[in-house]
Structure formats: C-alpha cells, structure tokens
Design a protein around this motif. Structure first.
Motif, PDB file in Angstrom:
ATOM      1  N   ARG A 201       0.844  -7.562  -9.456  1.00  0.00           N
ATOM      2  CA  ARG A 201       0.735  -6.201  -8.952  1.00  0.00           C
ATOM      3  C   ARG A 201       0.139  -6.246  -7.552  1.00  0.00           C
ATOM      4  O   ARG A 201      -0.829  -6.972  -7.306  1.00  0.00           O
ATOM      5  N   THR A 202       0.739  -5.475  -6.640  1.00  0.00           N
ATOM      6  CA  THR A 202       0.247  -5.388  -5.269  1.00  0.00           C
ATOM      7  C   THR A 202      -0.133  -3.948  -4.978  1.00  0.00           C
ATOM      8  O   THR A 202       0.652  -3.029  -5.200  1.00  0.00           O
ATOM      9  N   ARG A 203      -1.333  -3.763  -4.452  1.00  0.00           N
ATOM     10  CA  ARG A 203      -1.833  -2.439  -4.107  1.00  0.00           C
ATOM     11  C   ARG A 203      -2.144  -2.395  -2.613  1.00  0.00           C
ATOM     12  O   ARG A 203      -2.727  -3.343  -2.080  1.00  0.00           O
ATOM     13  N   GLY A 204      -1.774  -1.308  -1.964  1.00  0.00           N
ATOM     14  CA  GLY A 204      -2.133  -1.105  -0.570  1.00  0.00           C
ATOM     15  C   GLY A 204      -3.415  -0.305  -0.479  1.00  0.00           C
ATOM     16  O   GLY A 204      -3.483   0.824  -0.985  1.00  0.00           O
ATOM     17  N   LEU A 205      -4.432  -0.867   0.149  1.00  0.00           N
ATOM     18  CA  LEU A 205      -5.726  -0.194   0.269  1.00  0.00           C
ATOM     19  C   LEU A 205      -5.859   0.430   1.661  1.00  0.00           C
ATOM     20  O   LEU A 205      -5.573  -0.212   2.665  1.00  0.00           O
ATOM     21  N   LEU A 206      -6.292   1.651   1.709  1.00  0.00           N
ATOM     22  CA  LEU A 206      -6.383   2.465   2.926  1.00  0.00           C
ATOM     23  C   LEU A 206      -4.996   2.703   3.529  1.00  0.00           C
ATOM     24  O   LEU A 206      -4.720   2.356   4.671  1.00  0.00           O
ATOM     25  N   VAL A 207      -4.150   3.330   2.754  1.00  0.00           N
ATOM     26  CA  VAL A 207      -2.812   3.693   3.207  1.00  0.00           C
ATOM     27  C   VAL A 207      -2.878   4.698   4.358  1.00  0.00           C
ATOM     28  O   VAL A 207      -2.022   4.717   5.243  1.00  0.00           O
ATOM     29  N   THR A 208      -3.922   5.533   4.388  1.00  0.00           N
ATOM     30  CA  THR A 208      -4.022   6.558   5.435  1.00  0.00           C
ATOM     31  C   THR A 208      -4.539   6.026   6.765  1.00  0.00           C
ATOM     32  O   THR A 208      -4.529   6.751   7.759  1.00  0.00           O
ATOM     33  N   HIS A 228     -11.713  11.734   0.036  1.00  0.00           N
ATOM     34  CA  HIS A 228     -10.736  10.870   0.686  1.00  0.00           C
ATOM     35  C   HIS A 228     -10.455   9.627  -0.159  1.00  0.00           C
ATOM     36  O   HIS A 228      -9.299   9.181  -0.247  1.00  0.00           O
ATOM     37  N   LEU A 229     -11.477   9.080  -0.798  1.00  0.00           N
ATOM     38  CA  LEU A 229     -11.229   7.924  -1.662  1.00  0.00           C
ATOM     39  C   LEU A 229     -10.360   8.301  -2.853  1.00  0.00           C
ATOM     40  O   LEU A 229      -9.556   7.490  -3.323  1.00  0.00           O
ATOM     41  N   ASP A 230     -10.502   9.519  -3.354  1.00  0.00           N
ATOM     42  CA  ASP A 230      -9.627   9.966  -4.439  1.00  0.00           C
ATOM     43  C   ASP A 230      -8.171   9.975  -3.983  1.00  0.00           C
ATOM     44  O   ASP A 230      -7.267   9.597  -4.737  1.00  0.00           O
ATOM     45  N   LEU A 231      -7.931  10.410  -2.738  1.00  0.00           N
ATOM     46  CA  LEU A 231      -6.584  10.359  -2.193  1.00  0.00           C
ATOM     47  C   LEU A 231      -6.091   8.920  -2.103  1.00  0.00           C
ATOM     48  O   LEU A 231      -4.954   8.606  -2.492  1.00  0.00           O
ATOM     49  N   GLU A 232      -6.939   8.039  -1.604  1.00  0.00           N
ATOM     50  CA  GLU A 232      -6.555   6.629  -1.480  1.00  0.00           C
ATOM     51  C   GLU A 232      -6.273   6.024  -2.854  1.00  0.00           C
ATOM     52  O   GLU A 232      -5.330   5.222  -3.000  1.00  0.00           O
ATOM     53  N   HIS A 234      -5.032   7.502  -5.382  1.00  0.00           N
ATOM     54  CA  HIS A 234      -3.710   7.979  -5.775  1.00  0.00           C
ATOM     55  C   HIS A 234      -2.613   7.210  -5.033  1.00  0.00           C
ATOM     56  O   HIS A 234      -1.630   6.769  -5.639  1.00  0.00           O
ATOM     57  N   LEU A 235      -2.781   7.005  -3.740  1.00  0.00           N
ATOM     58  CA  LEU A 235      -1.766   6.342  -2.928  1.00  0.00           C
ATOM     59  C   LEU A 235      -1.597   4.872  -3.303  1.00  0.00           C
ATOM     60  O   LEU A 235      -0.480   4.335  -3.258  1.00  0.00           O
ATOM     61  N   LEU A 236      -2.681   4.201  -3.662  1.00  0.00           N
ATOM     62  CA  LEU A 236      -2.576   2.772  -3.958  1.00  0.00           C
ATOM     63  C   LEU A 236      -1.805   2.496  -5.248  1.00  0.00           C
ATOM     64  O   LEU A 236      -1.410   1.357  -5.510  1.00  0.00           O
ATOM     65  N   GLU A 237      -1.593   3.525  -6.051  1.00  0.00           N
ATOM     66  CA  GLU A 237      -0.824   3.340  -7.276  1.00  0.00           C
ATOM     67  C   GLU A 237       0.676   3.254  -7.007  1.00  0.00           C
ATOM     68  O   GLU A 237       1.441   2.891  -7.898  1.00  0.00           O
ATOM     69  N   SER A 238       1.119   3.596  -5.802  1.00  0.00           N
ATOM     70  CA  SER A 238       2.546   3.583  -5.483  1.00  0.00           C
ATOM     71  C   SER A 238       2.975   2.234  -4.921  1.00  0.00           C
ATOM     72  O   SER A 238       2.544   1.858  -3.824  1.00  0.00           O
ATOM     73  N   PRO A 239       3.849   1.506  -5.621  1.00  0.00           N
ATOM     74  CA  PRO A 239       4.361   0.244  -5.067  1.00  0.00           C
ATOM     75  C   PRO A 239       5.098   0.441  -3.748  1.00  0.00           C
ATOM     76  O   PRO A 239       5.115  -0.451  -2.899  1.00  0.00           O
ATOM     77  N   LEU A 240       5.702   1.608  -3.554  1.00  0.00           N
ATOM     78  CA  LEU A 240       6.449   1.871  -2.325  1.00  0.00           C
ATOM     79  C   LEU A 240       5.550   1.861  -1.093  1.00  0.00           C
ATOM     80  O   LEU A 240       6.007   1.557   0.015  1.00  0.00           O
ATOM     81  N   LEU A 241       4.278   2.201  -1.275  1.00  0.00           N
ATOM     82  CA  LEU A 241       3.364   2.315  -0.139  1.00  0.00           C
ATOM     83  C   LEU A 241       2.503   1.066   0.063  1.00  0.00           C
ATOM     84  O   LEU A 241       1.710   1.024   1.002  1.00  0.00           O
ATOM     85  N   ASP A 243       2.768  -2.004   1.273  1.00  0.00           N
ATOM     86  CA  ASP A 243       2.724  -2.696   2.556  1.00  0.00           C
ATOM     87  C   ASP A 243       2.115  -1.856   3.667  1.00  0.00           C
ATOM     88  O   ASP A 243       1.741  -2.389   4.709  1.00  0.00           O
ATOM     89  N   THR A 244       2.028  -0.531   3.471  1.00  0.00           N
ATOM     90  CA  THR A 244       1.460   0.315   4.518  1.00  0.00           C
ATOM     91  C   THR A 244      -0.058   0.402   4.429  1.00  0.00           C
ATOM     92  O   THR A 244      -0.686   0.974   5.321  1.00  0.00           O
ATOM     93  N   GLY A 245      -0.646  -0.127   3.377  1.00  0.00           N
ATOM     94  CA  GLY A 245      -2.107  -0.164   3.291  1.00  0.00           C
ATOM     95  C   GLY A 245      -2.678  -1.123   4.317  1.00  0.00           C
ATOM     96  O   GLY A 245      -2.083  -2.167   4.612  1.00  0.00           O
ATOM     97  N   LYS A 246      -3.831  -0.790   4.855  1.00  0.00           N
ATOM     98  CA  LYS A 246      -4.463  -1.685   5.838  1.00  0.00           C
ATOM     99  C   LYS A 246      -4.745  -3.045   5.221  1.00  0.00           C
ATOM    100  O   LYS A 246      -4.677  -4.080   5.892  1.00  0.00           O
ATOM    101  N   GLN A 247      -5.065  -3.047   3.941  1.00  0.00           N
ATOM    102  CA  GLN A 247      -5.296  -4.283   3.195  1.00  0.00           C
ATOM    103  C   GLN A 247      -4.337  -4.330   2.009  1.00  0.00           C
ATOM    104  O   GLN A 247      -4.007  -3.292   1.417  1.00  0.00           O
ATOM    105  N   LEU A 248      -3.927  -5.542   1.647  1.00  0.00           N
ATOM    106  CA  LEU A 248      -3.118  -5.766   0.456  1.00  0.00           C
ATOM    107  C   LEU A 248      -3.972  -6.482  -0.580  1.00  0.00           C
ATOM    108  O   LEU A 248      -4.583  -7.517  -0.282  1.00  0.00           O
TER     109      LEU A 248
END
Length: 263
Positions: A201-208, A228-232, A234-241, A243-248
């Motif tokens: 599983r790959t998660r993108g951290l800090l997608v925003t 803001h962390l609650d938003l992050e 939510h976003l890290l659960e999407s495999p589509l996003l 690679d756009t996280g600042k960290q993988l």
C-alpha cells in the motif's frame, strides 16, 4: 551521489527542533499514525533503519517494543547517546545497507533514509531480509511527482525537466548538500514486489502541499491544524493521489503467517 552523512552530522544537535516546523511535524505525525496501525504486538522487535537521534525509537520503546536502531552519522549517534541508556534499545553503528541483522523483526522502518542509498531497490531487498514471516517494511521518501509539480507551479520549468529526467534531487541544509533519489509509487512498489513483499500500500502524505504552497499550508497548520490533518487523512486514502503527496509512505508484508514474536 554526494553522501548524506556530513549533512546529518551538522543537523544532529537541532534535529528535534527540525521537526517542529509545521509541515515536517504534519507529515511525521501522519506517517506515525499510519505506521502504528501496522505494528505487531509488543514486545516484538522493531528495526529503525536510519534512526537518527532516536525520535521514533523512543516512541516505540514507550509502547513496549524492543528496538534496534541503525545509524551511520557520528553526529546523530553522539546526540542519541546523550539520552539516558535504555536496555530495550540496541544501536548498530553502520549504514542501513551494510548492517547485518537476523530475519526476526516484526517491522522494519526506513523513515526518510532509503532515498539516500546508492541503490534503493537493493536497499529494499536488504531491509526486507530482516523481517520475520508476516513482518512489515515501511518506507518514507520524498515524492518525485510532487516535487516536479511544485517546480512547475513556481515557474521553474528547466529544473522540473531536469529532476524528472535524472530522478535525482538535492537537499541543502546549513551549507551542506546531499544527493537523493526521487522516487515514485510505481518504482517503490516494484522494488517491494521484487523483494518478496505482499499486501502493498502506498499513501501520499501532505497532498495539499503542492497546490497550496508552503505559506498557505503553514497558515492552515498553524490556525486549524486538526481540521487540515483530517483533510490530509482523507486524501491519503486515495491511491490516485499517492504520487502527489509531498512524501510517499509505502508498506508491504513478508510472505508467511505473522505468528507470535520470536522469544
């Protein structure tokens, strides 16, 4: 590649404060939350490869785990040794690719250290070799895609092309520079698969981070951090996003039943 050890030597004395910066604290906390969910039952053994001054090792010890830290920077080791000794913590003074450890760890962590190795694929295979069956490898790295998008956002097209072509980055701190591999989800997951790991599983951290920019991200993390962390989260659960996280953050499990921790 210019080695990272001299840079980490000069960072060592203020490394705890280094993670007080809002965006670093945010991705560190998100990585911790995701990792905790995969921890085995204590007192299993956890390996922290590139343990630095022991920030994560101390958290793991507080939860009852036996921890082996692997660290090569003399500065980091000196700072680590200034903390009270702990019989449940063992330090191996070596690089993560040179250290030889038995295959009995319930989890191996490489939080920000894999990208500085000469050969990330070989390093993943080496780290996976320290796991017992059912054990988990967790790796955190800078994202190639996020950096390229950030450079394009800032009008730095030539550097964006260069980073995308070479897949190399440079980290500058206190007058020192270290080269690093810029990695993406596909390459990391291929390395995990080649090392015999499953349940990837790959998660993108800090997608925003890229669309908002550093100033706006810092403002949000300062004025309403939890929202803001609650938003992050939510976003890290999407495999589509991812690679756009600042960290993988990539995790995978060694084949075989987890079973009880070794005696």
């Amino acid at each position: 590649m210019r080695p990272s050890r001299p840079l980490y030597d000069v960072l060592a004395d203020g490394y705890e404060e280094h993670f007080a910066v809002p965006h670093r604290r945010a991705y560190d906390d998100l990585a911790w939350e995701q990792t905790v969910a995969l921890l085995p039952e204590p007192p299993d053994r956890i390996v922290d490869a590139g343990c630095g001054v022991g920030r994560w090792a101390r958290r793991l010890r507080s939860r009852g785990y036996e921890v082996t830290g692997v660290e090569q920077s003399p500065g980091m080791i000196a700072a680590l040794r200034r903390h009270p000794s702990d019989p449940g913590f063992t330090l191996v003074e070596a690089s993560m690719t040179d250290a030889q450890l038995p295959p009995d760890a319930g989890m191996v962590l490489a939080m920000g250290s894999l990208q500085y190795t000469d050969d990330p694929e070989a390093a993943v295979a080496h780290l996976a070799g320290w796991l017992r069956p059912g054990g988990v490898l967790a790796v955190l790295v800078d994202s190639l895609v996020a950096l390229v998008l950030e450079l394009l956002r800032d009008g730095r097209e030539e550097e964006a092309r260069h980073r995308l072509t070479t897949r190399r980055g440079v980290w500058r701190q206190h007058g020192r520079e270290a080269d690093l591999h810029l990695l993406d989800r596909a390459r990391l997951e291929a390395a995990f698969t080649a090392a015999g790991l499953t349940d990837l599983r790959t998660r993108g951290l800090l997608v925003t981070a890229t669309p908002l920019g550093r100033d706006e991200l810092t403002r949000r993390l300062t004025t309403d951090r939890e929202a803001h962390l609650d938003l992050e989260r939510h976003l890290l659960e999407s495999p589509l996003l991812a690679d756009t996280g600042k960290q993988l953050l990539v995790t995978g499990r060694r084949r075989g039943p987890a079973g009880p921790a070794p005696e």
